[in-house]
Design a protein around this motif. Structure first.
Motif, PDB file in Angstrom:
ATOM      1  N   LEU A 135      29.773  40.140  43.100  1.00 16.33           N
ATOM      2  CA  LEU A 135      31.095  40.718  42.930  1.00 16.33           C
ATOM      3  C   LEU A 135      30.996  42.232  43.001  1.00 16.33           C
ATOM      4  CD1 LEU A 135      32.628  38.730  39.920  1.00 16.33           C
ATOM      5  CD2 LEU A 135      32.904  38.283  42.362  1.00 16.33           C
ATOM      6  N   THR A 136      31.880  42.852  43.748  1.00 18.15           N
ATOM      7  CA  THR A 136      31.948  44.306  43.808  1.00 18.15           C
ATOM      8  C   THR A 136      33.253  44.764  43.181  1.00 18.15           C
ATOM      9  OG1 THR A 136      32.900  44.211  46.038  1.00 18.15           O
ATOM     10  CG2 THR A 136      30.497  44.401  45.867  1.00 18.15           C
ATOM     11  N   GLU A 137      33.446  46.068  43.181  1.00 25.43           N
ATOM     12  CA  GLU A 137      34.611  46.668  42.524  1.00 25.43           C
ATOM     13  C   GLU A 137      35.918  46.013  42.951  1.00 25.43           C
ATOM     14  OE1 GLU A 137      36.682  51.055  42.577  1.00 25.43           O
ATOM     15  OE2 GLU A 137      34.488  50.918  42.488  1.00 25.43           O
ATOM     16  N   ASN A 138      36.739  45.672  41.960  1.00 20.80           N
ATOM     17  CA  ASN A 138      38.069  45.092  42.136  1.00 20.80           C
ATOM     18  C   ASN A 138      38.038  43.611  42.488  1.00 20.80           C
ATOM     19  OD1 ASN A 138      40.832  45.599  41.789  1.00 20.80           O
ATOM     20  ND2 ASN A 138      41.169  45.667  44.005  1.00 20.80           N
ATOM     21  N   GLN A 139      36.856  42.964  42.321  1.00 20.93           N
ATOM     22  CA  GLN A 139      36.797  41.528  42.497  1.00 20.93           C
ATOM     23  C   GLN A 139      36.666  40.849  41.128  1.00 20.93           C
ATOM     24  OE1 GLN A 139      33.488  41.125  45.324  1.00 20.93           O
ATOM     25  NE2 GLN A 139      34.968  40.711  46.939  1.00 20.93           N
ATOM     26  N   SER A 140      37.099  39.591  41.051  1.00 21.52           N
ATOM     27  CA  SER A 140      37.105  38.904  39.764  1.00 21.52           C
ATOM     28  C   SER A 140      36.638  37.466  39.922  1.00 21.52           C
ATOM     29  CB  SER A 140      38.514  38.919  39.150  1.00 21.52           C
ATOM     30  OG  SER A 140      39.423  38.210  39.997  1.00 21.52           O
ATOM     31  N   ILE A 141      36.352  36.830  38.758  1.00 27.31           N
ATOM     32  CA  ILE A 141      35.899  35.449  38.758  1.00 27.31           C
ATOM     33  C   ILE A 141      36.276  34.823  37.421  1.00 27.31           C
ATOM     34  CG2 ILE A 141      33.586  35.775  37.773  1.00 27.31           C
ATOM     35  CD1 ILE A 141      32.559  33.959  40.120  1.00 27.31           C
TER      36      ILE A 141
END
Length: 483
Positions: free
Chosen positions: A433-439
């Motif tokens: 996951l990189t910046e501005n990604q979610s899980i």
């Protein structure tokens, strides 16, 4: 030691204390020695830096640090920040005061060198002039080498009632040479403190000591054999753990809870004192922080996002990002603001801050002991918002570190990365996951967050569920050997 003309002195740093007199900045979970009270460097890092390098006729060896399990990773991190590889970080299983702690260090050192010279120092004191302090250590070496237990006495500047005193057999003559100790004195009342100041033969007890390991052990054999009987097996049965040395708990817990002063120094007759007059403070209250912070012409000191308007003899300190503290027309006031607690007190009542901690404990307030930023071996987290069935945290994972592989019974979690790149394991799946990604992490699912990069990973965690306590955790794998 192969060269008897140059002594090797091993610093023994005591870093397990948790005082309350600098609340709300210093709390049980994160005490003052690990906090940047004056400038950017913490008190612990300052003593590590001060007790390194060389002085006249001696060189400092790698330090031995005594602390507890709660602070062990903080100690390791701050040692690394000073590029210091310790000889040992000794973990005390329970609080047993300074006598058992110092004896444990002596026994550990004497196992490889009975003549090892030890300089014992608390980790929460301010000594502004490192060179002057090293010169004082040089002054005490001859007495320590000849078998004396050497302590350091601070030339008093006021009739202080908050310190113990050392009465010496003669007035210090300014040379810094050791003087024989006449007796230890308990904390005096104001009238007695004034008499001691006027006499010229009383010094503040700094709690700093210099002696050979074998001489200290001999003193315990003579004056406190019960302490030795408990501590020796605790050291002999100590076990290594991730670079730490854990004392054996069962033996250690049998040791008396007693200070080095009571156990040894008030009973021994081979005592010398090195007078020291180049600046020292135990920062035992906010009034001391105010004094050492360098007040301006009006007696005002500000720190962080703080503003003083028409104030005098006042300390204003904001220790939370985005928390603006403004004082108007204040005189003789201490004001310290954090995002979960604010202290406002008359400067003359600085020693009574402990009363605030006691009052908060009685009402069950978490602020009494818990720091808003919880430090972990992988980084830290802080709570941002708490509701009945949800809470929001900001979590920082340092480069190369990872949370344990874990699961929760009662809550699910949403993770949103706001800085850096995270490696996330959920069940059998692995995602970057990189910046501005979610899980999303469902309740009961095994999961882990790792930082494979070179900059910290910062993510926001939103927890939802019927129970959100930190004890709702099952660990399956953990590189930090936590249960």
């Amino acid at each position: 030691m192969s060269d008897k003309s140059v002594a090797v002195v091993t610093p023994v740093i005591l870093a397990g204390g948790s005082g309350t007199r600098l609340w709300p900045l210093s709390r049980k979970s994160y005490p003052k020695q690990f906090v940047p009270l004056l400038g950017e460097q913490t008190l612990f890092r300052s003593v590590v830096a001060r007790l390194s390098g060389e002085g006249e006729g001696f060189a400092f060896a790698r330090p031995v640090v005594l602390t507890n399990a709660t602070f062990r990773f903080i100690v390791a991190e701050q040692l690394a920040q000073e590029d210091t590889d310790p000889r040992a970080i000794i973990i005390e299983p329970s609080v047993r005061n300074t006598a058992p702690a110092i004896l444990a260090a002596a026994l550990h050192l004497s196992a490889s060198d009975p003549e090892a010279m030890m300089l014992v120092a608390p980790s929460d004191h301010v000594v502004p002039d490192a060179e002057a302090f090293r010169a004082a250590v040089s002054q005490g070496l001859a007495a320590a080498r000849s078998g004396d237990l050497v302590t350091f006495g601070i030339q008093p500047t006021r009739p202080e009632t908050g310190y113990g005193y050392l009465q010496v057999v003669a007035r210090p003559d300014g040379s810094g040479q050791p003087i024989k100790l006449a007796r230890f004195m308990e904390k005096p009342n104001a009238a007695r403190a004034q008499e001691m100041l006027a006499s010229g033969d009383h010094l503040w007890n700094a709690g700093i000591f210099l002696f050979a390991a074998r001489d200290l052990i001999a003193a315990f054999e003579k004056h406190a054999p019960d302490v030795l009987a408990a501590v020796r097996p605790a050291v002999d049965s100590a076990e290594g753990d991730l670079g730490f040395l854990r004392l054996a708990a069962e033996a250690w817990d049998a040791a008396p809870d007693i200070s080095i002063d009571y156990a040894i120094m008030e009973r021994a007759d081979n005592l010398s004192v090195v007078p020291y007059d180049s600046g020292w403070s135990d920062l035992g209250g906010w009034d001391a922080v105010w004094s050492h912070a360098g007040p301006d012409a009006a007696g005002v000191t500000v720190s962080g996002e703080a503003t003083a308007i028409d104030c005098s003899d006042t300390l204003l300190r904001s220790d939370s990002e985005g928390m603006e503290l403004v004082g108007i027309g204040l005189n003789n006031i201490i004001a310290v603001a954090m995002n979960d607690a604010v202290l406002i007190a008359d400067k003359s009542r600085s020693q009574d801050v402990k009363l605030a901690v006691e009052a908060l404990k009685e009402k069950g307030a978490a602020q009494a002991e818990s720091f808003p930023k919880e430090h972990r071996p992988w980084g830290w987290y802080e709570g941002l918002l708490v509701g009945e069935r949800f809470q929001v945290k900001r979590i920082v994972v340092q480069p190369g570190q990872s949370l344990s592989l874990q699961s929760h019974f009662h809550r699910s979690e949403h993770w949103i990365v706001v800085e850096g790149t995270a490696k996330v394991t959920i069940g059998d799946g692995v995602t970057l996951l990189t910046e501005n990604q979610s899980i999303y992490v469902p309740a009961g699912e095994k999961h882990r967050m790792e930082n494979p990069g070179k900059i910290p990973v910062v993510f926001i965690e939103v927890q939802t569920g019927t129970y959100l306590g930190e004890d709702d955790i099952v660990r399956y794998e953990d590189r930090y050997a936590r249960g």
